[in-house]
Design a protein around this motif. Structure first.
Motif, PDB file in Angstrom:
ATOM      1  N   LYS A 154       0.805  -1.216   0.000  1.00 34.84           N
ATOM      2  CA  LYS A 154       0.000   0.000   0.000  1.00 34.84           C
ATOM      3  C   LYS A 154       0.839   1.266   0.000  1.00 34.84           C
ATOM      4  N   HIS A 155       2.079   1.180   0.459  1.00 32.27           N
ATOM      5  CA  HIS A 155       2.908   2.382   0.530  1.00 32.27           C
ATOM      6  C   HIS A 155       3.566   2.732  -0.807  1.00 32.27           C
ATOM      7  N   VAL A 156       3.297   1.933  -1.868  1.00 31.71           N
ATOM      8  CA  VAL A 156       3.824   2.293  -3.184  1.00 31.71           C
ATOM      9  C   VAL A 156       3.085   3.547  -3.637  1.00 31.71           C
ATOM     10  N   THR A 157       3.780   4.648  -3.706  1.00 36.23           N
ATOM     11  CA  THR A 157       3.165   5.937  -3.976  1.00 36.23           C
ATOM     12  C   THR A 157       3.145   6.258  -5.455  1.00 36.23           C
ATOM     13  N   ARG A 158       2.400   7.323  -5.785  1.00 31.39           N
ATOM     14  CA  ARG A 158       2.374   7.778  -7.162  1.00 31.39           C
ATOM     15  C   ARG A 158       3.749   8.269  -7.588  1.00 31.39           C
ATOM     16  N   GLU A 159       4.517   8.780  -6.631  1.00 31.19           N
ATOM     17  CA  GLU A 159       5.875   9.224  -6.946  1.00 31.19           C
ATOM     18  C   GLU A 159       6.718   8.051  -7.443  1.00 31.19           C
ATOM     19  N   LYS A 160       6.567   6.885  -6.787  1.00 30.19           N
ATOM     20  CA  LYS A 160       7.329   5.704  -7.196  1.00 30.19           C
ATOM     21  C   LYS A 160       6.866   5.201  -8.556  1.00 30.19           C
TER      22      LYS A 160
END
Length: 288
Positions: A154-160
């Motif tokens: 869940k912590h995979v962000t849009r930035e990544k």
């Protein structure tokens, strides 16, 4: 090299092969470009074999199409013979996102669909993991020949996601907005038929008034978050500048020009902050 060559074989046409669903997200070569590609294979042969895993084509759909059109056998190799330290899904992504001439809008749309497909299959595989398959009939999923990478946490962000695709966060936010409000338009963006802004405008135009308002508001909020996140990082960078050294390096005119630019930016930020505070204070008074 000997192992790689040993893994190369030839098949007539597709011979029951199917395209890996994730590879199918990337647009095919069409028109003049495909005709020239066919002419090249006709003149020089198929220089690079396609890569398959079992009966799934991971790389080389255009080569298969060209060979079929020319009536030539297709050179192929199994993914396992490459001895790579990556999954089939990572292999598909790394080849296509770098090799193909895609716009940033296409990359964003593909990244969104790719991530969602892998996440959905990861969840399905985890759910199926607890069930016992019937003897001799193992469960098959998105990739019937290998285990998919687990679903992104869940912590995979849009930035990544943006970094993986080599595009801006704003593009990922636009793609996420289209995926949420008009998912049927995402394949059109992926194919290069329309841009993300065009897809957003189409979604706004066909939505009900209440939904259209929500789409516009979400787009405005996403833009604010992107801009302010960048400003915050830049301001943090300014505090780390060696001011004595900077003052020595700048001539008087330069110092005045950049000071004026900084004041103008600060003034715009104060106006923006004031408008947001009015909204916040107004809601607080209503709550009280």
């Amino acid at each position: 090299l000997r192992r790689h060559r040993a893994g190369i074989g030839e098949v007539e046409g597709r011979q029951g092969m199917n395209c890996h669903p994730l590879a199918a997200l990337f647009p095919l070569m069409e028109g003049k470009a495909f005709e020239e590609f066919c002419e090249d294979i006709k003149a020089h042969g198929q220089a690079e074999p396609i890569t398959v895993q079992g009966n799934l084509i991971l790389d080389g759909r255009n080569r298969v199409r060209a060979c079929e059109k020319l009536g030539k056998p297709v050179k192929q190799r199994q993914f396992e013979t490459l001895c790579l330290s990556m999954s089939p899904e990572e292999y598909i992504w790394s080849l296509n996102i770098l090799r193909r001439h895609l716009t940033n809008d296409q990359k964003a749309a593909i990244q969104m669909e790719f991530a969602e497909a892998v996440a959905a299959e990861g969840k399905r595989a985890m759910a199926e993991g607890g069930k016992k398959a019937a003897p001799g009939k193992p469960a098959k999923g998105l990739n019937e020949c290998s285990n998919l990478s687990p679903a992104p946490p869940k912590h995979v962000t849009r930035e990544k996601l943006a970094t993986q695709a080599g595009i801006s966060t704003r593009k990922i936010q636009e793609a996420a907005l289209v995926a949420k409000t008009a998912p049927d338009l995402l394949p059109e963006v992926r194919a290069g038929n329309i841009t993300l802004p065009q897809a957003i405008r189409q979604a706004e135009g066909r939505a009900e008034p209440t939904k259209r308002k929500a789409i516009i508001e979400n787009a405005a909020k996403n833009k604010m978050v992107t801009v302010l996140s960048g400003i915050r990082g830049m301001c943090r960078g300014l505090t780390e500048i060696n001011m004595p050294a900077l003052c020595e390096a700048c001539i008087g005119e330069e110092a005045v020009t950049w000071a004026k630019s900084a004041r103008e930016s600060a003034r715009n930020l104060r106006v923006f902050a004031s408008l947001l505070e009015q909204k916040g204070n107004g809601e607080n008074e209503t709550d009280n």
